[in-house]
Design an enzyme around this catalytic site. Structure first.
Site, PDB file in Angstrom:
ATOM      1  CB  SER A   2      -6.176  16.551   1.889  1.00 14.04           C
ATOM      2  OG  SER A   2      -5.634  16.882   3.115  1.00 14.04           O
TER       3      SER A   2
ATOM      4  N   GLY B 212       8.247   7.037   1.807  1.00 16.83           N
ATOM      5  CA  GLY B 212       8.403   8.280   2.534  1.00 16.83           C
ATOM      6  C   GLY B 212       8.134   8.123   4.176  1.00 16.83           C
TER       7      GLY B 212
ATOM      8  CE  LYS C  55       4.177  14.000   2.540  1.00 11.29           C
ATOM      9  NZ  LYS C  55       4.342  13.165   3.581  1.00 11.29           N
TER      10      LYS C  55
HETATM   11  P1  NAP Z   1       5.108   5.593  -0.570  1.00 12.20           P
HETATM   12  O1  NAP Z   1       6.315   6.494  -0.399  1.00 12.20           O
HETATM   13  O2  NAP Z   1       4.395   5.725  -1.769  1.00 12.20           O
HETATM   14  O3  NAP Z   1       5.441   4.143   0.043  1.00 12.20           O
HETATM   15  C1  NAP Z   1       4.569   3.202  -0.102  1.00 12.20           C
HETATM   16  C2  NAP Z   1       5.162   1.788   0.435  1.00 12.20           C
HETATM   17  O4  NAP Z   1       3.930   1.098   0.610  1.00 12.20           O
HETATM   18  C3  NAP Z   1       6.437   1.321  -0.023  1.00 12.20           C
HETATM   19  O5  NAP Z   1       7.175   0.524   0.658  1.00 12.20           O
HETATM   20  C4  NAP Z   1       5.406   0.218  -1.022  1.00 12.20           C
HETATM   21  O6  NAP Z   1       6.428  -0.886  -1.495  1.00 12.20           O
HETATM   22  C5  NAP Z   1       4.614  -0.143  -0.274  1.00 12.20           C
HETATM   23  N1  NAP Z   1       3.223  -0.905  -0.823  1.00 12.20           N
HETATM   24  C6  NAP Z   1       2.361  -0.044  -1.622  1.00 12.20           C
HETATM   25  N2  NAP Z   1       1.564  -1.060  -2.031  1.00 12.20           N
HETATM   26  C7  NAP Z   1       1.807  -1.943  -1.434  1.00 12.20           C
HETATM   27  C8  NAP Z   1       0.814  -3.233  -1.238  1.00 12.20           C
HETATM   28  N3  NAP Z   1      -0.352  -3.575  -2.167  1.00 12.20           N
HETATM   29  N4  NAP Z   1       1.481  -4.439  -0.821  1.00 12.20           N
HETATM   30  C9  NAP Z   1       2.528  -4.118   0.192  1.00 12.20           C
HETATM   31  N5  NAP Z   1       3.198  -3.023   0.137  1.00 12.20           N
HETATM   32  C10 NAP Z   1       2.952  -2.121  -0.624  1.00 12.20           C
HETATM   33  O7  NAP Z   1       4.047   6.270   0.375  1.00 12.20           O
HETATM   34  P2  NAP Z   1       4.039   6.685   1.971  1.00 12.20           P
HETATM   35  O8  NAP Z   1       4.118   8.191   1.942  1.00 12.20           O
HETATM   36  O9  NAP Z   1       5.643   5.958   2.761  1.00 12.20           O
HETATM   37  O10 NAP Z   1       2.614   6.224   2.784  1.00 12.20           O
HETATM   38  C11 NAP Z   1       2.494   4.843   3.135  1.00 12.20           C
HETATM   39  C12 NAP Z   1       1.321   4.783   3.897  1.00 12.20           C
HETATM   40  O11 NAP Z   1       0.984   5.444   5.029  1.00 12.20           O
HETATM   41  C13 NAP Z   1       0.043   5.161   2.810  1.00 12.20           C
HETATM   42  O12 NAP Z   1      -0.935   4.438   3.027  1.00 12.20           O
HETATM   43  C14 NAP Z   1      -0.270   6.527   3.551  1.00 12.20           C
HETATM   44  O13 NAP Z   1      -1.579   7.260   3.549  1.00 12.20           O
HETATM   45  C15 NAP Z   1       0.154   6.388   4.938  1.00 12.20           C
HETATM   46  N6  NAP Z   1       0.655   7.567   5.652  1.00 12.20           N
HETATM   47  C16 NAP Z   1       0.104   7.977   6.764  1.00 12.20           C
HETATM   48  C17 NAP Z   1       0.355   9.227   7.362  1.00 12.20           C
HETATM   49  C18 NAP Z   1      -0.795   9.700   8.439  1.00 12.20           C
HETATM   50  O14 NAP Z   1      -0.356  10.775   8.773  1.00 12.20           O
HETATM   51  N7  NAP Z   1      -1.505   8.885   9.009  1.00 12.20           N
HETATM   52  C19 NAP Z   1       1.397   9.789   7.065  1.00 12.20           C
HETATM   53  C20 NAP Z   1       2.223   9.319   5.929  1.00 12.20           C
HETATM   54  C21 NAP Z   1       1.685   8.127   5.027  1.00 12.20           C
HETATM   55  P3  NAP Z   1       7.059  -0.855  -2.759  1.00 12.20           P
HETATM   56  O15 NAP Z   1       8.597  -0.122  -2.191  1.00 12.20           O
HETATM   57  O16 NAP Z   1       7.368  -2.281  -2.945  1.00 12.20           O
HETATM   58  O17 NAP Z   1       6.287  -0.152  -3.575  1.00 12.20           O
END
Ligand code: NAP
Length: 299
Positions: free
Chosen positions: A22, A138, A73
């Protein structure tokens, strides 16, 4: 990095699993030093069965606050004593503030503010705009909650698991009627010129395995004149960001969101909105250097 540790040093920490990679300790300790606070920010990794005990321990030891990352979370949501509105709406807490006087833990979610600030920094105006959010996890939920608060025309949401979009739409109750659930991205072919903002809230493009080569939108879409918001921050320039820059879109990097949501956590604890420009550069440089050394090591 920490200037001074004494009996009055405030303790802040990130909890999650994993936390080893992180950037939060780097960012928060940078803010702590910059604003000359007598505090230290650490990171703790543990199993889910230990979460409640760890949370109570942090409260008992009078930590100042916590950041919470995956996968806790939503669990912390149930452990705090009070919830701020955004955290309650998205049922997810990424920041905790302990009140030492009455032992109360308040839960916040700064993802939404970090998201909106990142757009505002690039002069995005929300009025009458059409957006496409990809993902229904999320991060997507926080973004969509933020977008629903603005005066947008339409929000398309696509996720590989369509049912999750429908559930999310339902969870936003009346506001959810402004969301159009998209079954296949190709269904938007021909409508894409109308879309002003595309937000990638999936790990597609991330620097692991096959994800790096993935593009969350059809290659043939022309991104000229659009805003492209990439949540992924490793690599700094994902395939989507490269396409956006090449085609004349305004690209918002995952680093912007990462640092901005951290800045809002810092503000909750210290009542100071920290300056973020320098630390965004430092983190971006760090990621680029690591990637280059990994690339050389593989050769
Ligand atoms: P999450 O709650 O686990 O949700 C993941 C999402 O991505 C779900 O909609 C999932 O689809 C989809 N997904 C996962 N693998 C995939 C693939 N191979 N192809 C297509 N869709 C896929 O995670 P999250 O917290 O929302 O985070 C999502 C992304 O944003 C992550 O990469 C995270 O590192 C990034 N993020 C970045 C920040 C930042 O500060 N820059 C903050 C938060 C998150 P399903 O529902 O079908 O499983």
């Amino acid at each position: 990095m920490v200037k001074m540790i004494d009996p009055n040093t405030e303790v802040l920490a990130l909890i999650g699993n994993p936390v080893k990679h992180s950037f939060s300790p780097r960012i928060q300790n940078y803010f702590i030093n910059k604003y000359d606070k007598n505090a230290v920010y650490l990171a703790f990794e543990f199993e889910k069965k230990e979460l409640e005990e760890a949370f109570k321990g942090a409260k008992k030891l009078k930590f100042m606050g916590l950041n919470v990352t995956m996968p806790y979370k939503e669990d912390i949501f149930r452990l705090v004593d009070e919830l701020e509105r955004t955290a309650a709406a998205v049922r997810s807490v990424n920041t905790v503030k302990f009140d030492k006087n009455n032992s109360k833990a308040s839960g916040f979610n700064t993802d939404l503010e970090g998201f909106l600030k990142s757009l505002e920094e690039k002069d995005f105006s929300f009025e009458d705009k059409t957006c496409l959010v990809i993902g229904a996890g999320g991060a997507a939920k926080s973004c969509i909650y933020g977008l629903l608060k603005k005066n947008l025309k339409k929000i398309y949401v696509f996720n590989r698991t369509y049912e999750k979009v429908l559930l999310m739409k339902e969870s936003f109750k009346d506001d959810g009627s402004r969301i159009t659930a998209v079954m296949e991205l190709e269904d938007l072919n021909g409508l894409e010129p109308e879309i002003d903002l595309i937000v990638n809230c999936t790990p597609q493009g991330m620097d692991i395995d096959d994800l790096k080569k993935r593009m969350p939108i059809p290659e043939k879409w022309d991104l000229g004149g659009k805003y492209i918001f990439e949540m992924v921050y490793k690599p700094v320039e994902t395939k989507l960001v490269k396409k956006a820059i090449r085609e004349g879109a305004v690209a918002i990097h995952g680093i912007d969101m990462l640092v901005n949501q951290a800045a809002f956590s810092f503000k909750l604890w210290f009542d100071i909105m920290p300056d973020t420009e320098e630390i965004k550069e430092i983190i971006s440089e760090d990621i680029r250097k690591k990637q280059n050394s990994n690339f050389k090591a593989k050769k």
